[in-house]
Motif scaffolding. Sequence first.
Motif, PDB file in Angstrom:
ATOM      1  N   ALA A  42     -37.116  25.052  58.815  1.00 33.62           N
ATOM      2  CA  ALA A  42     -36.598  26.071  59.732  1.00 33.62           C
ATOM      3  C   ALA A  42     -37.469  27.314  59.752  1.00 33.62           C
ATOM      4  O   ALA A  42     -37.627  27.973  60.784  1.00 33.62           O
ATOM      5  N   VAL A  43     -38.047  27.655  58.599  1.00 34.80           N
ATOM      6  CA  VAL A  43     -38.891  28.843  58.508  1.00 34.80           C
ATOM      7  C   VAL A  43     -40.345  28.540  58.865  1.00 34.80           C
ATOM      8  O   VAL A  43     -41.113  29.453  59.179  1.00 34.80           O
ATOM      9  N   GLY A  44     -40.726  27.254  58.812  1.00 37.50           N
ATOM     10  CA  GLY A  44     -42.110  26.884  59.079  1.00 37.50           C
ATOM     11  C   GLY A  44     -42.987  27.032  57.862  1.00 37.50           C
ATOM     12  O   GLY A  44     -44.176  27.371  57.969  1.00 37.50           O
ATOM     13  N   LEU A  45     -42.410  26.780  56.670  1.00 40.16           N
ATOM     14  CA  LEU A  45     -43.144  26.886  55.418  1.00 40.16           C
ATOM     15  C   LEU A  45     -43.031  25.574  54.654  1.00 40.16           C
ATOM     16  O   LEU A  45     -42.227  24.700  55.010  1.00 40.16           O
ATOM     17  N   SER A  46     -43.797  25.443  53.604  1.00 35.96           N
ATOM     18  CA  SER A  46     -43.675  24.274  52.750  1.00 35.96           C
ATOM     19  C   SER A  46     -42.490  24.466  51.813  1.00 35.96           C
ATOM     20  O   SER A  46     -42.109  25.597  51.489  1.00 35.96           O
ATOM     21  N   THR A  47     -41.918  23.345  51.371  1.00 34.02           N
ATOM     22  CA  THR A  47     -40.808  23.430  50.425  1.00 34.02           C
ATOM     23  C   THR A  47     -41.262  24.084  49.130  1.00 34.02           C
ATOM     24  O   THR A  47     -40.520  24.845  48.495  1.00 34.02           O
ATOM     25  N   ARG A  48     -42.499  23.840  48.754  1.00 33.26           N
ATOM     26  CA  ARG A  48     -43.039  24.454  47.544  1.00 33.26           C
ATOM     27  C   ARG A  48     -43.009  25.974  47.644  1.00 33.26           C
ATOM     28  O   ARG A  48     -42.720  26.661  46.661  1.00 33.26           O
ATOM     29  N   THR A  49     -43.291  26.500  48.836  1.00 34.04           N
ATOM     30  CA  THR A  49     -43.253  27.953  49.028  1.00 34.04           C
ATOM     31  C   THR A  49     -41.838  28.493  48.863  1.00 34.04           C
ATOM     32  O   THR A  49     -41.635  29.574  48.302  1.00 34.04           O
ATOM     33  N   ILE A  50     -40.859  27.739  49.349  1.00 38.72           N
ATOM     34  CA  ILE A  50     -39.462  28.163  49.182  1.00 38.72           C
ATOM     35  C   ILE A  50     -39.144  28.319  47.697  1.00 38.72           C
ATOM     36  O   ILE A  50     -38.588  29.332  47.268  1.00 38.72           O
ATOM     37  N   TRP A  51     -39.531  27.322  46.906  1.00 38.67           N
ATOM     38  CA  TRP A  51     -39.212  27.380  45.480  1.00 38.67           C
ATOM     39  C   TRP A  51     -40.053  28.413  44.738  1.00 38.67           C
ATOM     40  O   TRP A  51     -39.701  28.822  43.639  1.00 38.67           O
ATOM     41  N   ARG A  52     -41.142  28.849  45.343  1.00 40.96           N
ATOM     42  CA  ARG A  52     -41.931  29.907  44.733  1.00 40.96           C
ATOM     43  C   ARG A  52     -41.194  31.242  44.825  1.00 40.96           C
ATOM     44  O   ARG A  52     -41.402  32.139  44.008  1.00 40.96           O
ATOM     45  N   HIS A  53     -40.334  31.374  45.833  1.00 38.43           N
ATOM     46  CA  HIS A  53     -39.642  32.645  46.059  1.00 38.43           C
ATOM     47  C   HIS A  53     -38.174  32.619  45.649  1.00 38.43           C
ATOM     48  O   HIS A  53     -37.561  33.685  45.490  1.00 38.43           O
ATOM     49  N   PHE A  54     -37.598  31.437  45.481  1.00 38.54           N
ATOM     50  CA  PHE A  54     -36.180  31.326  45.130  1.00 38.54           C
ATOM     51  C   PHE A  54     -35.983  30.276  44.054  1.00 38.54           C
ATOM     52  O   PHE A  54     -36.643  29.244  44.054  1.00 38.54           O
ATOM     53  N   ARG A  55     -35.036  30.524  43.163  1.00 35.91           N
ATOM     54  CA  ARG A  55     -34.803  29.622  42.039  1.00 35.91           C
ATOM     55  C   ARG A  55     -33.959  28.410  42.429  1.00 35.91           C
ATOM     56  O   ARG A  55     -33.930  27.398  41.723  1.00 35.91           O
ATOM     57  N   SER A  56     -33.239  28.509  43.558  1.00 28.61           N
ATOM     58  CA  SER A  56     -32.393  27.411  44.035  1.00 28.61           C
ATOM     59  C   SER A  56     -32.124  27.637  45.515  1.00 28.61           C
ATOM     60  O   SER A  56     -32.338  28.735  46.039  1.00 28.61           O
ATOM     61  N   LYS A  57     -31.608  26.601  46.188  1.00 36.07           N
ATOM     62  CA  LYS A  57     -31.316  26.780  47.616  1.00 36.07           C
ATOM     63  C   LYS A  57     -30.210  27.811  47.823  1.00 36.07           C
ATOM     64  O   LYS A  57     -30.240  28.601  48.771  1.00 36.07           O
ATOM     65  N   GLU A  58     -29.210  27.820  46.923  1.00 34.36           N
ATOM     66  CA  GLU A  58     -28.105  28.765  47.073  1.00 34.36           C
ATOM     67  C   GLU A  58     -28.564  30.210  46.930  1.00 34.36           C
ATOM     68  O   GLU A  58     -28.038  31.107  47.605  1.00 34.36           O
TER      69      GLU A  58
END
Length: 215
Positions: free
Chosen positions: A45-61
């Motif tokens: 949805a953001v247009g980023l890699s999943t790895r980038t998401i986990w670089r900035h957040f510890r969990s989806k919640e």
Amino acid sequence: MASTKRGGMSEQRRHRLRLEISREAARLFWEQGVDATSGDQIAEAVGLSTRTIWRHFRSKESCAEPIVMQGVSWETSMIGSWPRDLSLEEHVSAEATRFGREASDIERADEMLAMKMILLAAKEPAIRTAWLMACDQVEREMAGIFAVRLRLPGDDLQVRLHAAAASAALRVINEDIGAALLTGTDRGELTDAPERLARAVRNATGGAVGDPVTP
């Protein structure tokens, strides 16, 4: 110059990116539920890699945290800018009018997303954690301004008790107003919201906080 963290990303840019991720995560959480939302979907949805998401957040919640915090930014800003010569009612009314006049479309959209997460927090413990973290920030801001107005140290027990009580009262008011808006109540019917917020703080502190401070 903005501070730069290891890897070259400035703190300001990091904040913007986290907020953008949070917006998309909150939309997905609201539309399809937390359990049905994956980190991969948020990343897409953001247009980023999943790895980038986990670089900035510890969990989806935890992706909900920035947008929930954004939802109380008006209150923390309002509390922090409360002039000594105004009553809380006067100040909150003026700030609410200013926000209504000056808020951007993005700020208004963020406010609605935050309300959705606050409502979702009632049945989602992980989102509830994000909401309570935001309330804790409001409490800390209140403790600082209450200490100044009461001419007491910031760690004084009475100051802390007043801040805790006022923060709890605002939490309940925010949940009530958010639920009303999201179930179809028109904003025009909530013109007393600023007055309710100010009255909640005054009542929660037994009237100790709310009046102008004389020199």
